[in-house]
Design an enzyme around this catalytic site. Structure first.
Site, PDB file in Angstrom:
ATOM      1  N   LYS A 190     152.896   5.999 -87.087  1.00  0.00           N
ATOM      2  CA  LYS A 190     152.648   6.908 -85.969  1.00  0.00           C
ATOM      3  C   LYS A 190     152.988   6.173 -84.686  1.00  0.00           C
ATOM      4  CE  LYS A 190     149.700   7.829 -82.979  1.00  0.00           C
ATOM      5  NZ  LYS A 190     150.585   8.389 -81.924  1.00  0.00           N
ATOM      6  N   THR A 245     139.869  -0.634 -78.316  1.00  0.00           N
ATOM      7  CA  THR A 245     138.713  -0.910 -79.162  1.00  0.00           C
ATOM      8  C   THR A 245     138.047   0.388 -79.612  1.00  0.00           C
ATOM      9  OG1 THR A 245     138.352  -3.053 -78.123  1.00  0.00           O
ATOM     10  CG2 THR A 245     136.467  -2.053 -79.217  1.00  0.00           C
ATOM     11  N   GLU A 266     144.063  -4.825 -84.149  1.00  0.00           N
ATOM     12  CA  GLU A 266     144.210  -5.648 -82.940  1.00  0.00           C
ATOM     13  C   GLU A 266     143.845  -4.754 -81.780  1.00  0.00           C
ATOM     14  OE1 GLU A 266     145.340  -6.629 -79.595  1.00  0.00           O
ATOM     15  OE2 GLU A 266     147.425  -6.779 -80.251  1.00  0.00           O
ATOM     16  N   CYS A 301     147.708  -6.476 -73.920  1.00  0.00           N
ATOM     17  CA  CYS A 301     146.337  -6.587 -74.434  1.00  0.00           C
ATOM     18  C   CYS A 301     145.746  -7.967 -74.171  1.00  0.00           C
ATOM     19  CB  CYS A 301     146.309  -6.264 -75.921  1.00  0.00           C
ATOM     20  SG  CYS A 301     147.485  -7.201 -76.910  1.00  0.00           S
ATOM     21  N   GLU A 399     138.735  -3.565 -69.552  1.00  0.00           N
ATOM     22  CA  GLU A 399     140.177  -3.766 -69.670  1.00  0.00           C
ATOM     23  C   GLU A 399     140.889  -2.712 -68.825  1.00  0.00           C
ATOM     24  OE1 GLU A 399     143.391  -4.691 -73.197  1.00  0.00           O
ATOM     25  OE2 GLU A 399     141.896  -3.138 -73.576  1.00  0.00           O
TER      26      GLU A 399
END
Length: 496
Positions: A190, A245, A266, A301, A399
């Site tokens: 995807k 996350t 990850e 990231c 983040e």
């Protein structure tokens, strides 16, 4: 020949973009007939229509992948055959590297200089790395009692679902696909709805390279639909994911609700960069800090978005850091001279801008802090350095995924280690020191999957990449990535 801005603009205008998924070796239309308008964030122009797939297409892709796996045309092919096919795929990617670069730059706004010279050739090289690794992995014959022999073989898992983020569409797809294919698995990918084209082209080239139909399938559409269907599908054996996350946690729930499929996740990061006063080259540390904070528009990231500087060199470093940030001035992504490109969308730029405005109220803007309009688009953010914000400010904890960094002074080694580890994430960290003892001592205490000493965000094909805590588990890159896509089978033979 090095292409100019005008050359890239002409190449982009001539590019044909096809947003249909690839299932069972063929381009197909989504059964719903629905499409999603895909915009170039640097201009706002609609450049393609991405087919909006659903459960029907996911089921078809998984069935094609399962049939291909069970046939043995790839999964039981000799290591030499798989090696040659992956080496040919690497060659085909290199031959069309500029096309891959244009796909990613037009889709998500990264500078063509980087997508053409780093992402595309690097992806080709990684297929070559895993192609060569196939014949260099070994099975085991462990010690057993007399009259018996045990064979321990590394077996492919079966059908792998791969979910790719938009910040490195081709490169991170390759991080997952190359080892998964090398091990003999079939895959259903995807791609990000914002940046699907490089993965779709990759699937076409896999067929051209001689990888059997059905081994590589790409299902386009929204993560809330396609990603969910992959996560819950009872015939997916494992999911490899890079992204937030929050989504990683959803995938854990889906795995538990379905067939306990394996996961390699990850997820997010909020990486720190520690600058000690005994650093040998403060100017280099500042230059690398700017790279670690602002490369790829800060949409990384493992971006070093929290910079801690020992108080004795804080003012000097801050001046050098602000100067180094100017090399990352935003511009047209198709211009090789641009420092950075656009963010992935104006909506994402709105989020980042809101963070900057909050920082302006709560702290000091040391550099940047503007949002230029370029080419009619407001998806551009100037690299921004913020100081003087409280320790519990969101810039230390959330983040941002944009070109924003927070810089903070510290007084002691113990203090900065504690501050660096005050985060739910554990993906990466950097530190600068001229002391070998300190390098060992501090790196050992930092909770991070990769600690870069006297550089930032270091990685390579031979070293594993991944995180601790809520940055996820499993490792990309290196031969250790094969562990994600295989498991050991013991065959015990008794004759005495």
């Amino acid at each position: 020949m090095t292409r100019s801005h005008t050359d890239w603009q002409a190449a982009a205008a001539a590019l044909t973009l096809d947003g249909r998924p690839v299932i069972g070796g063929a381009r197909v239309a989504a059964s719903s007939g629905a499409t999603i308008a895909n915009c170039n964030p640097a201009t706002g122009a609609v450049i393609s229509q991405i087919h909006e797939c659903g459960d029907t297409e996911v089921d078809a892709a998984v069935a094609a992948a399962r049939a291909a796996f069970d046939s043995g045309a790839w999964s039981r092919a000799g290591a030499g055959f798989r090696r040659e096919r992956l080496l040919e795929l690497a060659r085909l990617i290199e031959a069309r590297a500029d096309e891959f670069a244009l796909h990613d730059t037009l889709d998500m706004g990264k500078p063509i200089r980087e997508s053409a010279t780093v992402d595309a050739p690097g992806s080709a090289a990684l297929y070559r790395f895993y192609g060569e690794a196939i014949e260099k992995t070994e099975d085991l014959i462990p010690v057993t009692p007399p009259g018996s022999t045990a064979l321990v073989t590394r077996e492919a898992l079966g059908v792998i679902g791969v979910i790719v983020p938009w910040n490195y569409p081709l490169e991170i797809a390759t991080w997952k696909l190359a080892p998964a294919l090398a091990a003999g698995n079939s895959v259903v990918v995807k791609p990000p709805v914002e940046a699907s084209h490089s993965t779709l082209l990759l699937a076409e080239l896999a067929l051209e390279a001689g990888i059997p139909a059905g081994v590589v399938n790409v299902v386009t559409g929204r993560g809330s639909v396609v990603g969910r269907a992959l996560g819950l599908h009872p015939d997916i054996d494992m999911i490899a994911f890079t992204g937030s996350t929050a989504v990683a946690k959803q995938l854990q729930e889906y795995a538990g609700q379905s067939n306990m499929k394996r996961l390699a996740l990850e997820a997010g990061g909020k990486s720190s960069n520690l600058i000690f006063a005994d650093c040998d080259d403060l100017a280099l540390a500042a230059e690398k800090a700017a790279f670690g904070s602002f490369y790829n528009q800060g949409e990384v990231c493992s971006a070093n978005s929290r910079v801690f500087v020992e108080r004795a060199v804080y003012d000097e470093f801050l001046e050098l850091y602000a100067a180094a940030a100017r090399a990352y001035a935003p511009g047209d992504p198709l211009d090789p001279a641009s420092g950075i490109g656009s963010l992935v969308s104006e909506a994402k730029a709105d989020e980042v801008w809101a963070t900057i405005e909050a920082a302006r109220r709560d702290g000091t803007i040391v550099a940047g802090g503007t949002r230029p309009e370029i080419g009619g688009s407001r998806a551009f953010i100037e690299p921004t350095i913020v100081a003087d914000v409280p320790a519990d400010h969101e810039l230390h904890t959330r983040e941002v995924f944009g070109p924003v960094a927070v810089v903070t002074p510290f007084d002691t080694e113990a203090e900065v280690i504690a501050r660096a580890n005050e985060t739910p994430y554990g993906l990466a960290a950097s530190l600068w020191t001229g002391s070998l003892a300190r390098a060992h001592r501090v790196s050992q205490q930092l909770v991070a999957g990769t600690v870069s000493v006297n550089t930032v965000d270091a990685l390579g094909f031979t070293t594993p990449f991944g995180g601790f805590k809520q940055s996820g588990f499993g490792r990309d890159l290196s031969v250790h990535a094969l562990d994600n896509y295989t498991d050991y089978k013991t065959t015990w033979m008794q004759w005495g």
